[in-house]
Design a protein around this motif. Structure first.
Motif, PDB file in Angstrom:
ATOM      1  N   TYR A  48       0.852  -1.187   0.000  1.00  0.00           N
ATOM      2  CA  TYR A  48       0.000   0.000   0.000  1.00  0.00           C
ATOM      3  C   TYR A  48       0.888   1.237   0.000  1.00  0.00           C
ATOM      4  O   TYR A  48       1.943   1.266   0.636  1.00  0.00           O
ATOM      5  N   PHE A 104       0.920   5.622   0.284  1.00  0.00           N
ATOM      6  CA  PHE A 104       0.170   6.752   0.829  1.00  0.00           C
ATOM      7  C   PHE A 104       0.917   8.057   0.570  1.00  0.00           C
ATOM      8  O   PHE A 104       2.150   8.082   0.496  1.00  0.00           O
ATOM      9  N   TYR A 126       0.981  11.680   2.638  1.00  0.00           N
ATOM     10  CA  TYR A 126       0.555  12.402   3.817  1.00  0.00           C
ATOM     11  C   TYR A 126       0.941  13.871   3.659  1.00  0.00           C
ATOM     12  O   TYR A 126       1.938  14.207   3.038  1.00  0.00           O
ATOM     13  N   LEU A 143      -3.762  12.234   6.155  1.00  0.00           N
ATOM     14  CA  LEU A 143      -3.692  11.453   4.924  1.00  0.00           C
ATOM     15  C   LEU A 143      -4.275  12.250   3.768  1.00  0.00           C
ATOM     16  O   LEU A 143      -5.337  12.856   3.897  1.00  0.00           O
ATOM     17  N   ARG A 179      -4.474   7.363  -0.781  1.00  0.00           N
ATOM     18  CA  ARG A 179      -3.836   6.051  -0.669  1.00  0.00           C
ATOM     19  C   ARG A 179      -4.106   5.240  -1.933  1.00  0.00           C
ATOM     20  O   ARG A 179      -5.080   5.475  -2.636  1.00  0.00           O
ATOM     21  N   GLU A 236      -3.790   1.076  -3.324  1.00  0.00           N
ATOM     22  CA  GLU A 236      -3.468  -0.337  -3.153  1.00  0.00           C
ATOM     23  C   GLU A 236      -2.738  -0.821  -4.392  1.00  0.00           C
ATOM     24  O   GLU A 236      -3.187  -0.557  -5.506  1.00  0.00           O
ATOM     25  N   PHE A 256       4.692  13.846   2.560  1.00  0.00           N
ATOM     26  CA  PHE A 256       5.454  12.621   2.748  1.00  0.00           C
ATOM     27  C   PHE A 256       4.812  11.475   1.982  1.00  0.00           C
ATOM     28  O   PHE A 256       3.595  11.267   2.049  1.00  0.00           O
ATOM     29  N   ARG A 315       3.562   0.749   2.838  1.00  0.00           N
ATOM     30  CA  ARG A 315       3.234  -0.252   3.858  1.00  0.00           C
ATOM     31  C   ARG A 315       3.118  -1.617   3.192  1.00  0.00           C
ATOM     32  O   ARG A 315       2.384  -1.771   2.213  1.00  0.00           O
ATOM     33  N   PHE A 343       8.688   5.745   5.408  1.00  0.00           N
ATOM     34  CA  PHE A 343       8.403   7.094   4.924  1.00  0.00           C
ATOM     35  C   PHE A 343       9.574   7.669   4.144  1.00  0.00           C
ATOM     36  O   PHE A 343      10.740   7.380   4.438  1.00  0.00           O
ATOM     37  N   TYR A 393       7.565   8.072  16.104  1.00  0.00           N
ATOM     38  CA  TYR A 393       8.517   8.592  15.137  1.00  0.00           C
ATOM     39  C   TYR A 393       9.199   9.831  15.714  1.00  0.00           C
ATOM     40  O   TYR A 393       8.590  10.586  16.478  1.00  0.00           O
ATOM     41  N   LEU A 444      10.625  11.656   8.764  1.00  0.00           N
ATOM     42  CA  LEU A 444      10.208  10.848   9.894  1.00  0.00           C
ATOM     43  C   LEU A 444      11.179   9.687  10.094  1.00  0.00           C
ATOM     44  O   LEU A 444      11.417   8.909   9.174  1.00  0.00           O
ATOM     45  N   THR A 459      -5.932  -2.702   6.454  1.00  0.00           N
ATOM     46  CA  THR A 459      -4.898  -2.511   5.449  1.00  0.00           C
ATOM     47  C   THR A 459      -4.694  -1.041   5.159  1.00  0.00           C
ATOM     48  O   THR A 459      -4.139  -0.688   4.139  1.00  0.00           O
ATOM     49  N   GLU A 499      -4.337   3.301   6.519  1.00  0.00           N
ATOM     50  CA  GLU A 499      -3.292   4.230   6.879  1.00  0.00           C
ATOM     51  C   GLU A 499      -3.158   4.403   8.379  1.00  0.00           C
ATOM     52  O   GLU A 499      -4.016   4.035   9.165  1.00  0.00           O
ATOM     53  N   GLN A 500      -2.050   5.033   8.767  1.00  0.00           N
ATOM     54  CA  GLN A 500      -1.849   5.449  10.135  1.00  0.00           C
ATOM     55  C   GLN A 500      -2.554   6.782  10.364  1.00  0.00           C
ATOM     56  O   GLN A 500      -2.647   7.614   9.473  1.00  0.00           O
ATOM     57  N   PHE A 551      -2.214  10.089  12.774  1.00  0.00           N
ATOM     58  CA  PHE A 551      -1.182  10.724  13.580  1.00  0.00           C
ATOM     59  C   PHE A 551      -1.745  11.653  14.637  1.00  0.00           C
ATOM     60  O   PHE A 551      -2.788  12.284  14.445  1.00  0.00           O
TER      61      PHE A 551
END
Lengths: 114, 113
Positions: A33, A35, A37, A47, A50, A52, A91, A95, A104, B35, B43, B99, B101-102, B104
């Motif tokens: 995955y 992303f 940010y 975010l 994203r 896949e 960024f 993943r 990152f 982080y 990061l 599956t 995202e994070q 923050f």
């Protein structure tokens, strides 16, 4: 380990114009995955979009879209009709589909010129 | 739904002291990541906790440590502070098994003088 590279430390764009931020990554995995940010000066990381890896169609979120080139391991972000509020650090992140480790890039600082 | 929270917002310490930073993940999230973001740098991955266990750590000395509590909140401890530890420390959480995202937190700005 996977690596994520953002080769543009700084970018600038005129308001209402389009800008593309670059990201490349290195992996031997076939499923993962990606992303983008955004970290505005107020520092809360959010975010943007994203993707896949198993999806061929490029992701789009309003003015933000990606150009995902799996074979080239490239994942660029295009911002259309740039606005002053788009000014931030961006960024790129990777993943793995196996496990929850994230990687990152070093970030691209985007300036929007009025 | 409350987002990821971190405390304190700012922390000023003297070289050699210890710092404790706290993070509360989004309700239902079981994984917490820490982080370090030094000025002008990206990061740097510090630690990853999931279900109370340390799953992985980045390339940082042992004086960086932490733990995750039964309620999935987490604490980052930095012992024997050095000037170069001055940075923004970000916490992120995800829901185990997803599956996606994070998410923050706003970060803790640690200044070592």
């Amino acid at each position: 380990a996977q690596t994520v590279t953002q080769s543009q430390p700084e970018m600038s764009v005129q308001e209402a114009e389009t800008v593309t931020l670059s990201c490349t990554y290195d992996t031997s995995e076939s499923d993962y995955y990606l992303f983008w940010y955004k970290q505005p000066p107020s520092r809360q990381m959010i975010l943007v979009i994203r993707q896949e890896a198993y999806k061929q169609q490029n992701a789009t979120e309003n003015r933000f879209s990606v150009n995902f080139q799996k074979a080239a391991k490239s994942f660029s972000l295009k911002i259309s009709d740039s606005q002053l509020g788009d000014a931030a650090m961006y960024f790129c992140a990777y993943r793995s589909a196996v496990g929850n480790q994230f990687y990152f890039g070093t970030g691209t600082s985007l300036t929007v010129i009025p | 739904e409350a987002g990821v929270t971190q405390s304190p917002t700012h922390l000023i310490k003297t070289r050699g002291q210890q710092a404790t930073l706290r993070c509360s993940p989004i309700s239902g999230h079981t994984s917490v990541y820490w982080y370090q973001q030094a000025l002008g740098l990206g990061l740097q991955f510090l630690l990853w906790y999931d279900e109370g266990e340390e799953r992985n750590r980045g390339n940082f000395p042992p004086r960086f440590s932490g733990r995750q509590f039964p309620n999935y909140s987490s604490e980052l401890n930095v012992n024997a502070l050095e000037l170069e530890d001055s940075a923004l420390y970000l916490c992120a959480s995800i829901s185990s098994g997803t599956t996606y995202e994070q998410y923050f937190g706003p970060g803790t700005r640690l200044t070592v003088t």
